[in-house]
Design an enzyme around this catalytic site. Structure first.
Site, mmCIF file in Angstrom:
data_model
loop_
_atom_site.group_PDB
_atom_site.id
_atom_site.type_symbol
_atom_site.label_atom_id
_atom_site.label_comp_id
_atom_site.label_asym_id
_atom_site.label_seq_id
_atom_site.Cartn_x
_atom_site.Cartn_y
_atom_site.Cartn_z
ATOM 1 N N LYS A 80 43.358 33.011 57.531
ATOM 2 C CA LYS A 80 43.840 33.349 55.444
ATOM 3 C C LYS A 80 44.127 32.506 54.902
ATOM 4 O O LYS A 80 44.846 31.634 55.789
ATOM 5 C CB LYS A 80 44.487 34.752 55.702
ATOM 6 C CG LYS A 80 45.102 35.482 54.558
ATOM 7 C CD LYS A 80 46.284 36.000 55.007
ATOM 8 C CE LYS A 80 46.815 36.993 53.634
ATOM 9 N NZ LYS A 80 47.707 37.848 53.523
ATOM 10 N N SER A 155 47.160 42.387 51.474
ATOM 11 C CA SER A 155 47.206 41.174 50.887
ATOM 12 C C SER A 155 45.672 40.489 51.560
ATOM 13 O O SER A 155 45.060 39.654 51.658
ATOM 14 C CB SER A 155 47.983 39.761 50.822
ATOM 15 O OG SER A 155 48.268 39.743 51.968
ATOM 16 N N SER A 179 50.427 44.411 54.904
ATOM 17 C CA SER A 179 49.007 42.875 54.499
ATOM 18 C C SER A 179 47.674 42.952 55.939
ATOM 19 O O SER A 179 46.908 42.898 55.336
ATOM 20 C CB SER A 179 48.924 42.509 54.170
ATOM 21 O OG SER A 179 50.309 42.275 52.968
#
Length: 487
Positions: A80, A155, A179
Protein backbone atom coordinates in the site's frame (compact mmCIF):
# COMPACT_ATOMS: atom_id res chain seq x y z
CA UNK A 1 -4.73 -15.37 -17.66
CA UNK A 2 -1.42 -17.18 -17.25
CA UNK A 3 -1.83 -20.71 -15.88
CA UNK A 4 0.66 -19.90 -13.11
CA UNK A 5 -1.73 -17.34 -11.62
CA UNK A 6 -4.55 -19.89 -11.51
CA UNK A 7 -2.60 -21.70 -8.80
CA UNK A 8 -3.48 -21.08 -5.17
CA UNK A 9 -1.06 -19.25 -2.90
CA UNK A 10 -0.05 -22.54 -1.25
CA UNK A 11 0.52 -24.13 -4.66
CA UNK A 12 2.66 -21.17 -5.71
CA UNK A 13 4.75 -21.40 -2.55
CA UNK A 14 5.21 -25.15 -2.99
CA UNK A 15 6.09 -24.69 -6.67
CA UNK A 16 8.75 -22.11 -5.83
CA UNK A 17 10.25 -24.36 -3.17
CA UNK A 18 10.21 -27.47 -5.37
CA UNK A 19 11.62 -25.64 -8.40
CA UNK A 20 8.56 -26.28 -10.59
CA UNK A 21 8.39 -22.56 -11.27
CA UNK A 22 10.95 -19.80 -10.85
CA UNK A 23 10.39 -16.43 -9.22
CA UNK A 24 11.11 -14.82 -12.59
CA UNK A 25 8.28 -16.83 -14.16
CA UNK A 26 5.89 -15.95 -11.36
CA UNK A 27 6.81 -12.26 -11.31
CA UNK A 28 6.61 -12.06 -15.11
CA UNK A 29 3.13 -13.58 -14.97
CA UNK A 30 2.11 -10.96 -12.38
CA UNK A 31 3.49 -8.13 -14.51
CA UNK A 32 1.66 -9.40 -17.60
CA UNK A 33 -1.56 -9.70 -15.62
CA UNK A 34 -1.16 -6.12 -14.37
CA UNK A 35 -0.62 -4.95 -17.96
CA UNK A 36 -3.70 -6.91 -19.02
CA UNK A 37 -6.25 -5.79 -16.43
CA UNK A 38 -4.99 -2.86 -14.37
CA UNK A 39 -5.95 -0.32 -17.01
CA UNK A 40 -9.52 -1.17 -16.01
CA UNK A 41 -9.08 -1.95 -12.31
CA UNK A 42 -6.53 0.78 -11.46
CA UNK A 43 -5.13 -0.99 -8.40
CA UNK A 44 -1.54 0.19 -8.87
CA UNK A 45 -0.35 3.79 -8.93
CA UNK A 46 3.06 2.76 -10.25
CA UNK A 47 5.15 -0.35 -10.75
CA UNK A 48 8.87 -0.48 -11.54
CA UNK A 49 8.82 -3.60 -13.71
CA UNK A 50 12.58 -3.68 -14.19
CA UNK A 51 13.20 -3.51 -10.45
CA UNK A 52 10.81 -6.34 -9.55
CA UNK A 53 12.23 -8.53 -12.33
CA UNK A 54 15.75 -7.89 -11.07
CA UNK A 55 14.63 -8.88 -7.57
CA UNK A 56 13.11 -12.07 -8.97
CA UNK A 57 16.32 -12.94 -10.79
CA UNK A 58 18.29 -12.45 -7.57
CA UNK A 59 15.85 -14.78 -5.80
CA UNK A 60 16.29 -17.44 -8.48
CA UNK A 61 20.05 -17.13 -8.18
CA UNK A 62 19.85 -17.70 -4.42
CA UNK A 63 17.70 -20.78 -4.89
CA UNK A 64 20.03 -22.13 -7.60
CA UNK A 65 22.93 -21.78 -5.17
CA UNK A 66 20.94 -23.53 -2.45
CA UNK A 67 20.75 -20.38 -0.32
CA UNK A 68 17.12 -19.21 -0.31
CA UNK A 69 16.37 -16.62 2.35
CA UNK A 70 13.23 -18.50 3.40
CA UNK A 71 10.38 -20.62 2.07
CA UNK A 72 8.88 -17.35 0.79
CA UNK A 73 11.90 -16.31 -1.30
CA UNK A 74 10.62 -15.04 -4.65
CA UNK A 75 6.97 -14.58 -3.61
CA UNK A 76 5.33 -11.32 -4.83
CA UNK A 77 3.52 -9.05 -2.37
CA UNK A 78 1.87 -5.71 -3.18
CA UNK A 79 2.47 -2.77 -0.84
CA UNK A 80 0.00 0.00 0.00
CA UNK A 81 1.13 3.53 -0.82
CA UNK A 82 1.41 4.61 2.83
CA UNK A 83 4.08 2.04 3.76
CA UNK A 84 7.57 3.44 3.25
CA UNK A 85 10.09 1.79 0.93
CA UNK A 86 13.53 3.38 0.67
CA UNK A 87 14.13 5.46 -2.47
CA UNK A 88 10.55 4.84 -3.59
CA UNK A 89 7.76 7.41 -3.73
CA UNK A 90 5.33 7.06 -0.82
CA UNK A 91 2.53 9.47 -1.70
CA UNK A 92 -0.39 8.21 0.41
CA UNK A 93 -2.35 8.88 -2.80
CA UNK A 94 -2.08 12.60 -2.03
CA UNK A 95 -0.83 15.49 -4.15
CA UNK A 96 1.01 16.93 -1.17
CA UNK A 97 3.34 13.89 -1.15
CA UNK A 98 3.26 12.99 -4.84
CA UNK A 99 7.03 13.42 -5.19
CA UNK A 100 8.13 12.30 -1.71
CA UNK A 101 10.73 9.52 -1.71
CA UNK A 102 11.23 7.76 1.58
CA UNK A 103 14.84 7.68 2.88
CA UNK A 104 14.15 4.49 4.87
CA UNK A 105 12.26 1.20 4.90
CA UNK A 106 9.25 0.54 7.10
CA UNK A 107 9.93 -2.26 9.57
CA UNK A 108 7.44 -4.54 7.81
CA UNK A 109 9.27 -3.92 4.53
CA UNK A 110 12.60 -4.85 6.13
CA UNK A 111 11.05 -8.07 7.44
CA UNK A 112 9.64 -8.96 4.02
CA UNK A 113 12.96 -8.29 2.28
CA UNK A 114 14.83 -10.38 4.86
CA UNK A 115 12.64 -13.33 3.83
CA UNK A 116 13.09 -12.71 0.10
CA UNK A 117 9.63 -11.43 -0.80
CA UNK A 118 9.40 -9.50 -4.09
CA UNK A 119 7.82 -6.11 -3.37
CA UNK A 120 5.22 -4.70 -5.77
CA UNK A 121 4.69 -1.07 -4.71
CA UNK A 122 2.54 1.06 -4.89
CA UNK A 123 -1.17 0.25 -4.59
CA UNK A 124 -3.82 2.95 -4.68
CA UNK A 125 -5.67 4.02 -1.54
CA UNK A 126 -7.96 6.67 -0.11
CA UNK A 127 -5.83 9.75 0.50
CA UNK A 128 -3.94 9.34 3.80
CA UNK A 129 -6.11 6.23 4.41
CA UNK A 130 -9.21 8.39 4.95
CA UNK A 131 -12.13 6.67 3.27
CA UNK A 132 -14.05 3.47 2.73
CA UNK A 133 -14.13 3.28 -1.07
CA UNK A 134 -10.73 4.34 -2.52
CA UNK A 135 -12.60 7.14 -4.28
CA UNK A 136 -10.66 9.70 -2.23
CA UNK A 137 -7.35 9.05 -4.00
CA UNK A 138 -5.92 12.18 -5.63
CA UNK A 139 -4.84 10.16 -8.66
CA UNK A 140 -7.40 7.53 -9.67
CA UNK A 141 -10.44 5.55 -8.55
CA UNK A 142 -9.81 1.85 -8.06
CA UNK A 143 -12.59 -0.47 -9.25
CA UNK A 144 -13.85 -3.76 -7.89
CA UNK A 145 -12.71 -6.68 -10.10
CA UNK A 146 -16.10 -8.36 -9.58
CA UNK A 147 -17.92 -5.35 -11.07
CA UNK A 148 -15.95 -2.45 -12.50
CA UNK A 149 -18.81 -0.04 -11.78
CA UNK A 150 -18.44 -0.68 -8.05
CA UNK A 151 -15.95 0.25 -5.34
CA UNK A 152 -13.44 -2.25 -3.92
CA UNK A 153 -13.74 -0.81 -0.42
CA UNK A 154 -11.17 1.30 1.32
CA UNK A 155 -8.92 2.68 2.31
CA UNK A 156 -6.75 -0.25 1.15
CA UNK A 157 -8.81 -0.80 -2.00
CA UNK A 158 -5.83 -0.97 -4.34
CA UNK A 159 -4.22 -3.81 -2.39
CA UNK A 160 -7.50 -5.74 -2.18
CA UNK A 161 -8.30 -5.27 -5.87
CA UNK A 162 -4.80 -6.35 -6.91
CA UNK A 163 -5.17 -9.67 -5.07
CA UNK A 164 -8.79 -10.24 -6.16
CA UNK A 165 -7.84 -9.64 -9.81
CA UNK A 166 -4.95 -12.15 -9.60
CA UNK A 167 -2.30 -9.48 -10.18
CA UNK A 168 -0.42 -10.64 -7.07
CA UNK A 169 -1.04 -13.47 -4.58
CA UNK A 170 -0.51 -11.33 -1.46
CA UNK A 171 -0.70 -7.69 -0.36
CA UNK A 172 -0.28 -5.44 2.66
CA UNK A 173 -2.70 -2.72 3.67
CA UNK A 174 -3.38 -0.68 6.80
CA UNK A 175 -6.45 -0.78 9.01
CA UNK A 176 -7.50 2.23 11.11
CA UNK A 177 -11.24 1.61 11.30
CA UNK A 178 -11.75 -1.31 8.92
CA UNK A 179 -9.48 -0.45 5.99
CA UNK A 180 -8.22 -4.02 5.55
CA UNK A 181 -11.33 -5.93 6.60
CA UNK A 182 -13.92 -3.96 4.63
CA UNK A 183 -12.14 -4.17 1.23
CA UNK A 184 -11.36 -7.82 1.97
CA UNK A 185 -15.08 -8.38 2.46
CA UNK A 186 -16.09 -6.55 -0.72
CA UNK A 187 -13.40 -8.30 -2.80
CA UNK A 188 -13.89 -11.83 -1.47
CA UNK A 189 -10.57 -12.06 0.40
CA UNK A 190 -9.14 -12.93 3.77
CA UNK A 191 -8.01 -9.73 5.48
CA UNK A 192 -6.47 -9.44 8.95
CA UNK A 193 -6.39 -6.54 11.38
CA UNK A 194 -3.91 -7.73 14.06
CA UNK A 195 -3.95 -6.92 17.76
CA UNK A 196 -2.74 -3.34 18.18
CA UNK A 197 0.99 -3.32 18.89
CA UNK A 198 1.83 -6.74 17.46
CA UNK A 199 2.94 -5.32 14.09
CA UNK A 200 5.31 -2.35 13.99
CA UNK A 201 3.94 0.94 12.67
CA UNK A 202 7.44 2.30 12.03
CA UNK A 203 7.41 3.51 8.44
CA UNK A 204 3.62 3.57 8.16
CA UNK A 205 2.55 7.13 7.41
CA UNK A 206 0.31 7.89 10.38
CA UNK A 207 -3.37 8.71 10.12
CA UNK A 208 -4.54 7.95 13.68
CA UNK A 209 -1.65 6.58 15.69
CA UNK A 210 -3.66 4.84 18.42
CA UNK A 211 -5.76 3.00 15.83
CA UNK A 212 -3.53 2.24 12.81
CA UNK A 213 -2.32 -1.32 12.18
CA UNK A 214 -0.74 -2.95 9.13
CA UNK A 215 -2.42 -6.14 7.95
CA UNK A 216 -2.32 -8.71 5.11
CA UNK A 217 -4.63 -9.70 2.25
CA UNK A 218 -4.82 -13.09 0.56
CA UNK A 219 -7.30 -15.24 -1.33
CA UNK A 220 -6.41 -18.02 1.09
CA UNK A 221 -6.18 -18.07 4.85
CA UNK A 222 -2.64 -19.48 4.72
CA UNK A 223 -1.42 -16.35 2.95
CA UNK A 224 -2.55 -14.16 5.86
CA UNK A 225 -1.08 -16.59 8.38
CA UNK A 226 2.28 -16.56 6.61
CA UNK A 227 2.43 -12.79 6.17
CA UNK A 228 1.44 -12.16 9.78
CA UNK A 229 4.12 -14.58 10.98
CA UNK A 230 6.70 -12.56 9.02
CA UNK A 231 5.66 -8.98 9.82
CA UNK A 232 4.68 -9.35 13.50
CA UNK A 233 7.05 -8.90 16.41
CA UNK A 234 8.55 -6.32 18.77
CA UNK A 235 10.24 -3.27 17.23
CA UNK A 236 12.23 -0.85 19.41
CA UNK A 237 11.59 1.93 16.86
CA UNK A 238 7.85 1.81 17.56
CA UNK A 239 6.99 2.83 21.12
CA UNK A 240 3.57 1.18 20.83
CA UNK A 241 5.09 -2.15 19.78
CA UNK A 242 4.41 -4.91 22.31
CA UNK A 243 6.89 -7.57 23.36
CA UNK A 244 5.26 -10.95 22.83
CA UNK A 245 6.52 -14.41 21.84
CA UNK A 246 7.11 -14.45 18.09
CA UNK A 247 4.08 -15.78 16.22
CA UNK A 248 4.59 -18.67 13.80
CA UNK A 249 2.27 -20.70 11.61
CA UNK A 250 2.55 -23.55 14.13
CA UNK A 251 0.72 -21.34 16.66
CA UNK A 252 -2.55 -21.70 14.73
CA UNK A 253 -4.99 -23.49 17.03
CA UNK A 254 -7.35 -25.85 15.13
CA UNK A 255 -10.90 -25.32 16.36
CA UNK A 256 -13.77 -27.78 16.69
CA UNK A 257 -17.22 -26.20 16.45
CA UNK A 258 -18.55 -28.58 19.09
CA UNK A 259 -18.57 -26.65 22.35
CA UNK A 260 -17.33 -23.41 20.74
CA UNK A 261 -19.11 -20.40 22.24
CA UNK A 262 -19.86 -17.93 19.47
CA UNK A 263 -21.10 -14.40 20.09
CA UNK A 264 -23.69 -13.26 17.53
CA UNK A 265 -25.61 -10.06 16.90
CA UNK A 266 -29.15 -9.27 15.82
CA UNK A 267 -29.59 -7.99 12.28
CA UNK A 268 -31.39 -4.67 11.76
CA UNK A 269 -33.61 -3.56 8.83
CA UNK A 270 -30.92 -1.42 7.19
CA UNK A 271 -28.68 -4.44 6.60
CA UNK A 272 -28.79 -5.79 3.04
CA UNK A 273 -31.08 -8.83 2.97
CA UNK A 274 -28.56 -11.07 1.21
CA UNK A 275 -25.96 -10.26 3.86
CA UNK A 276 -28.47 -11.31 6.53
CA UNK A 277 -29.27 -14.50 4.59
CA UNK A 278 -25.58 -15.48 4.34
CA UNK A 279 -25.01 -14.71 8.02
CA UNK A 280 -28.02 -16.78 9.10
CA UNK A 281 -26.84 -19.67 6.91
CA UNK A 282 -23.48 -19.69 8.70
CA UNK A 283 -25.10 -19.56 12.14
CA UNK A 284 -27.46 -22.43 11.30
CA UNK A 285 -24.54 -24.59 10.22
CA UNK A 286 -22.65 -23.74 13.40
CA UNK A 287 -25.61 -24.85 15.52
CA UNK A 288 -25.85 -28.10 13.57
CA UNK A 289 -22.17 -28.77 14.26
CA UNK A 290 -22.49 -28.25 18.00
CA UNK A 291 -21.49 -24.62 18.52
CA UNK A 292 -23.26 -22.61 21.22
CA UNK A 293 -24.61 -19.30 19.92
CA UNK A 294 -24.76 -16.48 22.45
CA UNK A 295 -26.76 -13.35 21.65
CA UNK A 296 -24.75 -10.23 22.47
CA UNK A 297 -26.23 -6.81 23.12
CA UNK A 298 -24.39 -4.39 20.85
CA UNK A 299 -26.70 -1.46 21.63
CA UNK A 300 -23.91 0.39 23.44
CA UNK A 301 -21.85 0.23 20.24
CA UNK A 302 -24.24 2.58 18.47
CA UNK A 303 -21.86 5.38 19.43
CA UNK A 304 -18.75 3.59 18.11
CA UNK A 305 -18.69 5.47 14.82
CA UNK A 306 -18.94 9.00 16.34
CA UNK A 307 -16.40 8.02 19.00
CA UNK A 308 -14.10 6.69 16.30
CA UNK A 309 -14.38 9.79 14.13
CA UNK A 310 -13.73 12.19 17.00
CA UNK A 311 -10.59 10.31 18.07
CA UNK A 312 -9.34 9.49 14.57
CA UNK A 313 -9.79 13.01 13.24
CA UNK A 314 -8.16 14.56 16.32
CA UNK A 315 -5.09 12.37 15.81
CA UNK A 316 -5.21 13.07 12.08
CA UNK A 317 -5.21 16.82 12.73
CA UNK A 318 -2.07 16.44 14.84
CA UNK A 319 -0.27 13.97 12.55
CA UNK A 320 -0.94 15.88 9.33
CA UNK A 321 0.19 19.22 10.76
CA UNK A 322 3.74 18.29 9.68
CA UNK A 323 2.79 18.51 6.00
CA UNK A 324 3.29 22.23 5.67
CA UNK A 325 5.30 22.60 2.45
CA UNK A 326 8.55 23.20 4.38
CA UNK A 327 9.41 20.11 6.42
CA UNK A 328 7.24 17.73 4.40
CA UNK A 329 5.04 18.00 1.35
CA UNK A 330 5.10 19.85 -1.94
CA UNK A 331 5.66 23.59 -1.59
CA UNK A 332 3.33 26.19 -3.12
CA UNK A 333 5.15 29.51 -2.66
CA UNK A 334 3.17 32.11 -4.62
CA UNK A 335 3.64 35.31 -2.62
CA UNK A 336 6.85 34.77 -0.69
CA UNK A 337 4.96 35.11 2.59
CA UNK A 338 5.36 32.31 5.13
CA UNK A 339 1.70 32.18 6.17
CA UNK A 340 0.57 32.07 2.53
CA UNK A 341 3.04 29.24 1.89
CA UNK A 342 1.42 27.17 4.64
CA UNK A 343 -2.11 27.92 3.47
CA UNK A 344 -1.47 27.43 -0.25
CA UNK A 345 0.55 24.24 0.19
CA UNK A 346 -2.12 22.59 2.34
CA UNK A 347 -5.07 23.96 0.34
CA UNK A 348 -3.75 22.61 -2.95
CA UNK A 349 -2.10 19.52 -1.50
CA UNK A 350 -4.96 18.00 0.50
CA UNK A 351 -8.19 16.65 -0.96
CA UNK A 352 -11.73 17.42 0.30
CA UNK A 353 -12.10 14.43 2.66
CA UNK A 354 -8.72 15.03 4.29
CA UNK A 355 -9.58 18.70 4.79
CA UNK A 356 -12.93 17.73 6.29
CA UNK A 357 -11.28 15.43 8.82
CA UNK A 358 -8.52 17.91 9.70
CA UNK A 359 -11.16 20.57 10.38
CA UNK A 360 -13.24 18.21 12.50
CA UNK A 361 -10.20 17.05 14.45
CA UNK A 362 -8.88 20.56 15.01
CA UNK A 363 -12.28 21.62 16.34
CA UNK A 364 -12.41 18.62 18.71
CA UNK A 365 -9.02 19.60 20.13
CA UNK A 366 -9.68 23.33 20.37
CA UNK A 367 -9.86 25.26 23.63
CA UNK A 368 -13.27 24.98 25.22
CA UNK A 369 -14.24 21.88 23.25
CA UNK A 370 -11.45 19.41 24.10
CA UNK A 371 -13.17 17.94 27.18
CA UNK A 372 -16.62 17.95 25.61
CA UNK A 373 -15.54 16.05 22.52
CA UNK A 374 -12.10 14.41 22.56
CA UNK A 375 -12.01 13.83 26.31
CA UNK A 376 -15.52 12.37 26.34
CA UNK A 377 -14.74 10.17 23.32
CA UNK A 378 -11.72 8.68 25.10
CA UNK A 379 -13.86 7.86 28.14
CA UNK A 380 -16.42 6.20 25.89
CA UNK A 381 -13.61 4.27 24.20
CA UNK A 382 -12.67 2.81 27.57
CA UNK A 383 -16.28 1.67 28.02
CA UNK A 384 -16.17 -0.10 24.66
CA UNK A 385 -13.04 -1.96 25.77
CA UNK A 386 -14.80 -3.02 28.98
CA UNK A 387 -17.84 -4.15 27.01
CA UNK A 388 -15.65 -6.40 24.87
CA UNK A 389 -14.04 -7.79 28.03
CA UNK A 390 -17.52 -8.64 29.27
CA UNK A 391 -18.38 -10.33 25.97
CA UNK A 392 -15.24 -12.45 25.98
CA UNK A 393 -15.98 -13.69 29.49
CA UNK A 394 -18.97 -15.44 27.88
CA UNK A 395 -17.78 -16.36 24.37
CA UNK A 396 -14.68 -17.56 22.51
CA UNK A 397 -15.22 -15.33 19.50
CA UNK A 398 -17.68 -12.90 17.96
CA UNK A 399 -19.06 -13.38 14.45
CA UNK A 400 -20.80 -10.63 12.52
CA UNK A 401 -20.94 -9.45 8.91
CA UNK A 402 -17.90 -7.34 8.04
CA UNK A 403 -19.95 -4.83 6.06
CA UNK A 404 -23.71 -4.14 6.10
CA UNK A 405 -23.82 -4.29 2.29
CA UNK A 406 -21.97 -5.69 -0.67
CA UNK A 407 -19.93 -3.28 -2.83
CA UNK A 408 -21.88 -0.17 -3.80
CA UNK A 409 -21.55 1.71 -7.07
CA UNK A 410 -18.83 4.30 -7.63
CA UNK A 411 -20.17 7.76 -6.80
CA UNK A 412 -23.19 6.41 -4.93
CA UNK A 413 -22.17 7.75 -1.51
CA UNK A 414 -19.56 10.42 -2.23
CA UNK A 415 -22.00 13.26 -1.63
CA UNK A 416 -23.15 11.85 1.72
CA UNK A 417 -20.14 11.30 4.00
CA UNK A 418 -22.33 10.08 6.87
CA UNK A 419 -23.61 7.18 4.76
CA UNK A 420 -20.03 6.42 3.75
CA UNK A 421 -18.94 6.41 7.40
CA UNK A 422 -21.73 3.94 8.25
CA UNK A 423 -20.05 1.34 6.02
CA UNK A 424 -17.66 0.82 8.96
CA UNK A 425 -20.42 0.21 11.51
CA UNK A 426 -19.00 -3.17 12.62
CA UNK A 427 -15.30 -2.56 12.16
CA UNK A 428 -14.45 0.66 14.01
CA UNK A 429 -15.16 -0.68 17.51
CA UNK A 430 -12.50 -3.38 17.01
CA UNK A 431 -9.86 -0.70 16.41
CA UNK A 432 -11.05 1.33 19.38
CA UNK A 433 -10.51 -1.75 21.57
CA UNK A 434 -7.24 -2.78 19.87
CA UNK A 435 -8.55 -6.30 19.22
CA UNK A 436 -7.59 -8.74 16.45
CA UNK A 437 -10.22 -9.34 13.77
CA UNK A 438 -10.37 -10.91 10.36
CA UNK A 439 -12.76 -10.78 7.44
CA UNK A 440 -13.29 -14.14 5.74
CA UNK A 441 -15.35 -14.88 2.61
CA UNK A 442 -19.01 -15.71 3.31
CA UNK A 443 -20.28 -16.43 -0.19
CA UNK A 444 -21.79 -13.92 -2.60
CA UNK A 445 -25.09 -12.21 -3.38
CA UNK A 446 -27.22 -12.90 -6.47
CA UNK A 447 -25.06 -10.56 -8.54
CA UNK A 448 -21.92 -12.48 -7.60
CA UNK A 449 -20.66 -9.73 -5.29
CA UNK A 450 -18.72 -11.06 -2.28
CA UNK A 451 -19.99 -10.97 1.30
CA UNK A 452 -17.60 -11.04 4.25
CA UNK A 453 -17.82 -12.42 7.79
CA UNK A 454 -15.84 -10.74 10.58
CA UNK A 455 -14.28 -12.89 13.32
CA UNK A 456 -13.14 -11.11 16.50
CA UNK A 457 -11.20 -12.72 19.36
CA UNK A 458 -9.56 -11.40 22.56
CA UNK A 459 -6.21 -9.60 22.45
CA UNK A 460 -3.22 -11.61 21.20
CA UNK A 461 -5.34 -14.61 20.20
CA UNK A 462 -4.48 -14.58 16.50
CA UNK A 463 -3.73 -18.30 16.76
CA UNK A 464 -7.32 -19.00 17.81
CA UNK A 465 -8.61 -16.48 15.24
CA UNK A 466 -6.87 -18.30 12.40
CA UNK A 467 -8.10 -21.65 13.72
CA UNK A 468 -11.71 -20.46 13.71
CA UNK A 469 -11.26 -19.00 10.21
CA UNK A 470 -9.91 -22.35 9.03
CA UNK A 471 -12.90 -24.19 10.49
CA UNK A 472 -15.35 -21.70 8.94
CA UNK A 473 -13.79 -22.22 5.50
CA UNK A 474 -15.13 -25.80 5.54
CA UNK A 475 -18.77 -24.69 5.79
CA UNK A 476 -21.11 -24.81 2.82
CA UNK A 477 -21.36 -21.67 0.69
CA UNK A 478 -18.24 -19.89 1.96
CA UNK A 479 -16.20 -20.04 -1.25
CA UNK A 480 -15.85 -17.25 -3.80
CA UNK A 481 -15.53 -17.63 -7.57
CA UNK A 482 -12.98 -15.01 -8.64
CA UNK A 483 -13.24 -13.37 -12.09
CA UNK A 484 -10.60 -14.37 -14.65
CA UNK A 485 -11.84 -12.05 -17.37
CA UNK A 486 -12.11 -8.42 -16.27
CA UNK A 487 -13.75 -6.01 -18.72
Amino acid sequence: MNEILKKSYVELKDSLNSGKISSTELVSACINRIREVDGAVKAFLYLDEKKVLNSAEESDKRRKEGKPLSEFDGMPVAIKDNICIRDTITSCSSKILENYKSPFHATVVEKLLEKGFILFPRTNMDEFAMGSSTENSAFQTTRNPFDLERIPGGSSGGSAAAVAASMVPLALGSDTGGSVRQPASLCGLYGLKPTYGTVSRYGLVAYASSLDQIGPFSRELQGCIDLYSVISGKDVRDSTSIHRPKFSASDVQPQDFKGLKVGVIKMTPEIQSEVVKSYDKVLNQLKEKGATLVDLDFSKFGFAIPIYYIIATAECSSNLSRFDGIRFGSRKDKTGKLEDLFVDSRTEGFGPEVKRRILLGTFSLSAGYYDAYYGTAQKARALIRKEYESFFSKVDCILQPTSPTTAFKIGEKTKDPIQMYKADIWTTSVNLAGLPAMSVPMGADQKGLPIGLQITTPHFQEGKLFGIALALSTLEGMNIQFPESIK
